[in-house]
Design an enzyme around this catalytic site. Structure first.
Site, mmCIF file in Angstrom:
data_model
loop_
_atom_site.group_PDB
_atom_site.id
_atom_site.type_symbol
_atom_site.label_atom_id
_atom_site.label_comp_id
_atom_site.label_asym_id
_atom_site.label_seq_id
_atom_site.Cartn_x
_atom_site.Cartn_y
_atom_site.Cartn_z
ATOM 1 C CG HIS A 1 -12.673 -71.387 62.493
ATOM 2 N ND1 HIS A 1 -12.062 -72.365 62.840
ATOM 3 C CD2 HIS A 1 -12.058 -70.336 62.709
ATOM 4 C CE1 HIS A 1 -10.986 -72.083 63.468
ATOM 5 N NE2 HIS A 1 -11.045 -70.513 63.624
ATOM 6 C CG ASP B 1 -10.830 -62.269 61.629
ATOM 7 O OD1 ASP B 1 -10.230 -61.582 62.511
ATOM 8 O OD2 ASP B 1 -10.373 -63.271 60.881
#
Ligand SMILES: CC(=O)SCCNC(=O)CCNC(=O)[C@H](O)C(C)(C)COP(=O)(O)OP(=O)(O)OC[C@H]1O[C@@H](n2cnc3c(N)ncnc32)[C@H](O)[C@@H]1OP(=O)(O)O
Ligand SMILES: O=C([O-])CC(=O)C(=O)O
Length: 379
Positions: free
Chosen positions: A267, A318
């Site tokens: 991320h 996700d």
């Protein structure tokens, strides 16, 4: 870009990493403590205790709704779910070979073209548009998924809440409450994440005094990419390729040896884990237990452990969401459009915030092409 003190050479902030471009009162990400809050409330608490409609109100208006305010929002949302004939006809004409994100992007653009108030950007008009897109997106996503399955669309059911209605429009029935709650949690978790790429795209478009539909159309384009929202689909394709938990490590090593990115990991902001993952991982376990199908959880656990051992990189939201949506019965290509249904709330909150205190977003660049030259003879 800033000028370094030592010379005139600018400091390049590739990908704008680490650059703070504006203030926002909508959400706060604190990577050091793995914390994400919407308007001051921890996202985990909101996911456990609130409906998606309540969170939409919070993002747009800054406060959780009173009973009366929630009733108004629900009434207006339910009254705006239907798509008109011309939008239906447009959606029918879009080739089924395209990605469903193209359908969503085209539909939002068309809604803007149809709206006589498209260019009105008063706070009231922008709330109205936000609510309209929020209400109509599930109808579009469900109808498109059913069309690709050769099935007729199911009309919105005005007696059902937002999530139950969407699930009913997809599958022709409201599934087990465990699935409804897991789905609702995913919607709350996906709703907002400060200046991520798609939200920033929406703010850039808004900063030119363009309209809300154009800003959302740009955001959808940005979310589609696999480094952003498209990763939830990529995760599931990878898990299907891995097929069995005992193959996960070999698959992962081959991927990393080839210097490929492993989808659903890493991320830009969180470097020590994504604060939303534990809640969504539990939702995956709940749905897995209900369906009695544990293979994706086993692959999840193997991949997570193997990735941590080899790189220390942790999953992002996700990663659990992909297999959860698969177990719920959604087509993989619908995962990112479902993300749009959620993030529309965050995008539109940011569009309103940008309008309220606008400055044109226009960074600088350092030129790296050929030096100035004469055109000379041309063909
Ligand atoms: C809802 C969301 O949008 S969440 C994000 C969804 N996207 C994904 O899951 C796609 C996979 N992940 C990635 O590509 C990245 O982690 C991103 C794009 C999300 C963030 O990337 P950045 O902040 O730019 O970090 P960057 O790509 O520079 O990574 C830093 C290092 O970690 C490595 N790394 C980061 N993520 C991954 C990954 N998923 N797989 C393998 N290596 C990775 C990079 O290769 C890089 O290594 P290096 O320093 O040896 O070159
Ligand atoms: O913030 C980001 O970079 C990506 C994103 O949208 C999210 O994690 O929800």
């Amino acid at each position: 870009m800033t000028m370094s003190e030592a010379s005139d050479a600018p400091t390049i902030h590739k990908g704008l990493a680490g650059v703070v471009v504006d203030t926002t009162a909508i959400s706060k990400v604190v990577p050091e403590t793995n914390s994400l809050t919407y308007r001051g409330y921890a996202v985990q608490d909101l996911a456990e205790r609130c409906s998606f409609e309540q969170v939409a109100h919070l993002l747009w208006h800054g406060e959780l709704p009173t009973v009366a305010e929630l009733a108004v929002l629900a009434q207006r949302e339910r009254a705006s779910r239907r798509i008109d004939r011309s939008t239906q006809a447009l959606l029918q004409r879009i080739p089924e070979t395209c990605h469903p994100m193209d359908v969503v992007r085209t539909a939002i653009s068309y809604l803007g073209a149809e709206d006589p108030d498209e260019d009105v950007s008063s706070p009231a008009a922008n709330v109205e548009k936000s609510l309209r897109m929020f209400a109509v997106l599930p109808t579009i996503v469900a109808a498109d998924m059913r069309r690709r399955r050769g099935l007729d669309p199911i009309a919105p059911h005005h007696g059902l809440g937002y999530c139950e209605n969407f699930l009913n429009m997809c599958f022709g029935e409201v599934p087990d409450p465990v699935i409804v709650r897991a789905f609702e949690k995913s919607m709350v978790l996906y709703a907002e994440h400060s200046f991520n790429a798609s939200t920033f795209a929406a703010r850039v478009v808004t900063s030119t005094q363009s309209d809300t539909y154009s800003a959302v159309t740009a955001a959808i384009g940005a979310l589609k990419g696999s480094l952003h929202g498209g990763a939830n689909e990529a995760v599931m394709y990878d898990m299907i390729e891995i097929d069995r938990p005992e193959r996960a490590r070999t698959w992962l090593n081959a991927k990393l040896d080839a210097k490929d990115k492993v989808m659903g990991f890493g991320h830009r902001v969180y470097k020590n884990g994504d604060s939303r993952v534990p809640t969504m991982k539990q939702a995956l376990l709940d749905v897995s237990e209900l369906t009695g199908y544990s293979r994706w959880c086993e692959i999840y656990i193997e991949l997570e452990a193997a990735m941590a051992e080899r790189t220390g990189i942790k999953p992002n939201l996700d990663f659990p969401t992909g297999p959860t949506y698969h177990l719920m019965g959604f087509d993989i290509a619908s995962f990112t459009p479902i993300f749009v249904m959620s993030r529309i709330t965050g995008w539109t909150a940011h569009i309103m915030e940008q309008v309220a205190a606008n400055a044109l977003i226009r960074p600088l660049s350092q030129y790296s092409g050929p030096p100035q030259r004469a055109v000379g003879q041309v063909c």
